[in-house]
Design an enzyme around this catalytic site. Structure first.
Site, PDB file in Angstrom:
ATOM      1  N   HIS A 160      30.174  42.358  29.889  1.00 24.67           N
ATOM      2  CA  HIS A 160      29.505  41.161  29.027  1.00 24.67           C
ATOM      3  C   HIS A 160      27.923  41.274  28.930  1.00 24.67           C
ATOM      4  O   HIS A 160      27.452  41.761  29.538  1.00 24.67           O
ATOM      5  CB  HIS A 160      29.909  39.808  29.871  1.00 24.67           C
ATOM      6  CG  HIS A 160      31.332  39.496  29.770  1.00 24.67           C
ATOM      7  ND1 HIS A 160      32.010  39.295  30.985  1.00 24.67           N
ATOM      8  CD2 HIS A 160      32.378  39.415  29.045  1.00 24.67           C
ATOM      9  CE1 HIS A 160      33.276  38.917  30.977  1.00 24.67           C
ATOM     10  NE2 HIS A 160      33.641  39.197  29.542  1.00 24.67           N
ATOM     11  N   CYS A 239      29.165  33.911  36.176  1.00 26.87           N
ATOM     12  CA  CYS A 239      30.300  33.692  35.818  1.00 26.87           C
ATOM     13  C   CYS A 239      31.258  32.995  36.718  1.00 26.87           C
ATOM     14  O   CYS A 239      32.416  32.861  36.512  1.00 26.87           O
ATOM     15  CB  CYS A 239      30.921  35.257  35.505  1.00 26.87           C
ATOM     16  SG  CYS A 239      31.037  36.406  36.942  1.00 26.87           S
TER      17      CYS A 239
END
Length: 245
Positions: A160, A239
């Site tokens: 990501h 996250c």
């Protein structure tokens, strides 16, 4: 209290989480649960009230709640994760944010968007083009956030955008492999991952002690947590939660 930290406890299948850019290693599910408790305790000590999304023991990656949600002000954008097996994670996150009174909107097919690809700095929202987030998802996010400037970003070699780069409290980028200006290079790879907690405080992984020292020299207060079991499945401090003011 500074705000709310949306979190989800790891399930017994956490070791089965998707691994894309690193070799799979054994994950100790019991240790992961203990480390998650330490992570949540650090957020609580910094003034963030933990709110737990309902357990999702059949969804190994459900611990990574950030990927299901992007929050801007009182608007919650429910994502459409790029990995189809992760899409069932979103419904329980939706129920949690509705209970908090947030307005909810959704990314719709054929758009895909993972929250880990979304980096907010002030009123600018940087969104990584990745294997999980496509241009249609980025365009939909821009339409759903008309009061924000949405900027697509290319990056390399990691899952990501926020695996590559995050932002310090003053908006300075830290990381590598992302097409952004003025990026500070961390001393360790995991030093690219910082979670601003308000004021000059940032949450970091204990695996980046040298980077933490550099940031402390810049006047930041670093709060370090051991998340080694989550790092084995491409997780980081950003996250594991969604912070909501």
């Amino acid at each position: 209290m500074t705000g709310i930290a949306l979190v989800r406890k790891p399930g017994p299948r956490v070791a089965e989480g998707i691994v894309t850019h690193i070799d799979r290693q054994p994950v100790d599910a019991e240790l992961a649960a203990v480390q998650h408790e330490g992570y949540v305790a650090a957020l609580r000590a910094a003034g963030w009230e933990p709110v737990y999304v309902e357990r999702a023991d059949d969804l190994p990656d459900g611990i990574f709640v950030e990927d299901a949600l992007v929050v801007c002000g009182r608007r919650a954008v429910l994502t459409r994760p790029g990995a189809p097996e992760r899409r069932p994670e979103v419904d329980s996150v939706e129920r949690a944010v509705k209970e908090l009174g947030l307005e909810t909107v959704r990314i719709e097919p054929p758009g895909t968007l993972d929250g880990g690809d979304v980096l907010q700095v002030g009123t600018t929202v940087y969104v990584g083009r990745s294997g999980r987030t496509n241009d249609e998802g980025i365009a939909q996010l821009a339409a759903l956030l008309p009061d924000r400037t949405v900027v697509p970003v290319d990056f390399r070699d990691v899952l990501h955008l926020k695996s590559a780069v995050t932002a310090l409290p003053d908006g300075t980028f830290i990381g590598s492999n992302a097409d952004l200006p003025g990026v500070i290079a961390p001393r360790e790879e995991s030093g690219a991952h910082v979670l601003p907690l308000g004021g000059n405080r940032v949450l970091m992984a204990a695996s980046a002690p040298l980077t933490a020292l550099e940031l402390e020299r810049r006047g930041l207060e670093t709060i370090k947590v051991d998340i080694s079991e989550f790092e084995k499945i491409e997780g980081c401090v950003t996250c594991l939660s969604v912070l909501i003011m």
